[in-house]
Design a protein around this motif. Structure first.
Motif, PDB file in Angstrom:
ATOM      1  N   PHE A  14       0.856  -1.187   0.000  1.00  0.00           N
ATOM      2  CA  PHE A  14       0.000   0.000   0.000  1.00  0.00           C
ATOM      3  C   PHE A  14       0.893   1.239   0.000  1.00  0.00           C
ATOM      4  CE2 PHE A  14      -2.505  -3.323   1.866  1.00  0.00           C
ATOM      5  CZ  PHE A  14      -3.822  -3.078   1.487  1.00  0.00           C
ATOM      6  N   LYS A  43      -3.620   1.660  -3.414  1.00  0.00           N
ATOM      7  CA  LYS A  43      -3.022   0.396  -3.846  1.00  0.00           C
ATOM      8  C   LYS A  43      -3.572   0.062  -5.224  1.00  0.00           C
ATOM      9  CE  LYS A  43      -2.242  -4.403  -2.595  1.00  0.00           C
ATOM     10  NZ  LYS A  43      -2.579  -5.493  -1.666  1.00  0.00           N
ATOM     11  N   VAL A  61      -5.042  -2.494  -7.553  1.00  0.00           N
ATOM     12  CA  VAL A  61      -5.738  -3.772  -7.439  1.00  0.00           C
ATOM     13  C   VAL A  61      -6.306  -4.098  -8.813  1.00  0.00           C
ATOM     14  CG1 VAL A  61      -7.624  -5.030  -6.307  1.00  0.00           C
ATOM     15  CG2 VAL A  61      -6.350  -3.289  -5.029  1.00  0.00           C
ATOM     16  N   ASP A  76      -6.956  -5.587   1.911  1.00  0.00           N
ATOM     17  CA  ASP A  76      -7.594  -5.046   0.715  1.00  0.00           C
ATOM     18  C   ASP A  76      -9.060  -4.672   0.933  1.00  0.00           C
ATOM     19  OD1 ASP A  76      -5.276  -5.187  -0.785  1.00  0.00           O
ATOM     20  OD2 ASP A  76      -5.779  -7.118  -1.695  1.00  0.00           O
TER      21      ASP A  76
END
Length: 94
Positions: free
Chosen positions: A29, A50, A52, A90
């Motif tokens: 992160f 972050k 993803v 997450d």
């Protein structure tokens, strides 16, 4: 009403200057320390981002904590962010 105006961007934008913040990497992160100057003190605030699935996710938060020193506000924000990442992973972006 002043706090809500600043939070939602209704304040005087001409007096604000954007400061580039260097992120701190933690467990994949990126943590951006962005304390808010408020009456001679600093409110804990920042972003956690972050990537993803090729999409950049971002979580912005503002805490009720107010400190007299900007460096102390940054340090506390970093510690709270790291704890939040450890607890949520997450799921921060859900």
């Amino acid at each position: 009403m002043g706090l809500f105006s600043r939070l939602f961007g209704f304040g005087n934008k001409s007096s604000k200057t954007e400061v580039e913040v260097e992120p701190i990497e933690y467990k994949g992160f990126l943590i951006y320390q962005e304390p808010i100057a408020e009456g001679g003190q600093y409110r804990i605030a920042g972003r956690i981002t972050k990537e993803v699935n090729t999409e950049l996710k971002s979580h912005r938060f503002i805490r009720s904590d107010v400190l007299s020193n900007k460096d102390d506000a940054n340090e506390l924000m970093l510690k709270k962010s790291q704890m939040f990442i450890d607890q949520m992973g997450d799921n921060i972006f859900s």
